[in-house]
Design a protein around this motif. Structure first.
Motif, PDB file in Angstrom:
ATOM      1  N   LEU A 265       0.450  -0.943  -0.243  1.00 18.30           N
ATOM      2  CA  LEU A 265       0.102  -0.099   0.072  1.00 18.30           C
ATOM      3  C   LEU A 265       0.753   1.310  -0.036  1.00 18.30           C
TER       4      LEU A 265
ATOM      5  N   LEU B 238      -7.664  -0.489  -2.069  1.00 17.32           N
ATOM      6  CA  LEU B 238      -8.077  -0.261  -0.714  1.00 17.32           C
ATOM      7  C   LEU B 238      -6.792   1.400  -1.314  1.00 17.32           C
TER       8      LEU B 238
ATOM      9  N   TRP C 291      -7.997   5.107  -2.154  1.00 16.06           N
ATOM     10  CA  TRP C 291      -7.314   5.838  -0.907  1.00 16.06           C
ATOM     11  C   TRP C 291      -6.324   6.967  -2.018  1.00 16.06           C
TER      12      TRP C 291
ATOM     13  N   LEU D 141     -12.128   7.033   0.123  1.00 10.21           N
ATOM     14  CA  LEU D 141     -12.597   5.397   1.665  1.00 10.21           C
ATOM     15  C   LEU D 141     -11.727   7.131   2.527  1.00 10.21           C
ATOM     16  N   GLN D 142     -11.414   8.320   2.605  1.00 10.89           N
ATOM     17  CA  GLN D 142     -11.116   9.226   3.736  1.00 10.89           C
ATOM     18  C   GLN D 142     -12.585   9.206   3.576  1.00 10.89           C
TER      19      GLN D 142
ATOM     20  N   PHE E 179      -4.865   4.865   6.720  1.00 11.72           N
ATOM     21  CA  PHE E 179      -5.217   3.415   5.873  1.00 11.72           C
ATOM     22  C   PHE E 179      -5.067   1.929   6.754  1.00 11.72           C
TER      23      PHE E 179
ATOM     24  N   LEU F 175      -8.337   0.128   8.096  1.00  3.72           N
ATOM     25  CA  LEU F 175      -8.936  -0.465   6.350  1.00  3.72           C
ATOM     26  C   LEU F 175      -7.615  -1.494   6.050  1.00  3.72           C
TER      27      LEU F 175
END
Length: 197
Positions: A97, A161, A165, A170-171, A179, A182
């Motif tokens: 990520l 993700l 993100w 997602l935020q 993150f 998550l």
């Protein structure tokens, strides 16, 4: 031109492509722009990369090599390699990520197998071992499942993700400013809840 000069120019074209994808994204990777930035004629890249796809593949291979080194370092850094398989999956996932968020242009290029010649220039040999490491770790963390399928689902989850993100979705939707929670939820979903110590 000697063999070493040819290899040097070939490497320089890839170096320029890596810099270009980092600064301007995958859409900027044209043969003409890479040649211009490398200071060679617009036809020069064709001597080393007969197709645009081959040059893109060579650039993506650098990205996979970088991600592979980071992943190996992250896994090796926790418990000197003695950490549980789940902890190693967590370290690998977090590194994945972070790489995706820090290198959006390269990340996009690396996973566009519709654009790449994955069977040429060793791209498969660079990309598949990373997935193989994830499969191995998932298999050790969850010996009761088909590790390839669970690893594939986890990888797809991580990819989602990273994308969501990066886009800020997602935020907004999860009200998250990091993150990591998550990521923990994704790992729990695929590997089961983490055992209490």
């Amino acid at each position: 031109m000697s063999d070493s000069e040819a290899a040097g120019l070939r490497d320089r074209l890839v170096d320029v492509g890596v810099e270009l994808v980092a600064s301007e994204g995958a859409q900027a990777l044209t043969l003409r722009e890479i040649a211009r930035r490398a200071g060679v004629s617009h036809g020069a890249p064709r001597r080393y990369f007969p197709t645009h796809l081959e040059l893109l593949s060579a650039i993506a291979r650098r990205g996979f090599a970088d991600l592979g080194e980071r992943a190996a370092g992250a896994i090796g850094a926790i418990g000197d390699g003695t950490a549980s398989p789940r902890a190693q999956v967590s370290a690998l996932s977090r590194t994945y990520l972070e790489f995706a968020l820090d290198n959006p242009g390269m990340y996009e290029l690396m996973f566009r197998h519709d654009l790449l010649e994955s069977g040429h220039l060793g791209l498969r040999e660079t990309s598949l071992p990373l997935f193989g490491a994830l499969v191995d770790l998932v298999g050790r963390a969850r010996p009761d499942v088909d590790a390839r399928h669970v690893a594939g689902a986890l990888w797809a989850n991580l990819h989602g993700l990273a994308q969501l993100w990066r886009w800020g979705s997602l935020q907004l939707a999860a009200g998250a400013d990091d993150f990591v929670p998550l990521l923990r939820s994704a790992l729990d979903a695929h590997l089961g809840p983490e055992a209490a110590l």
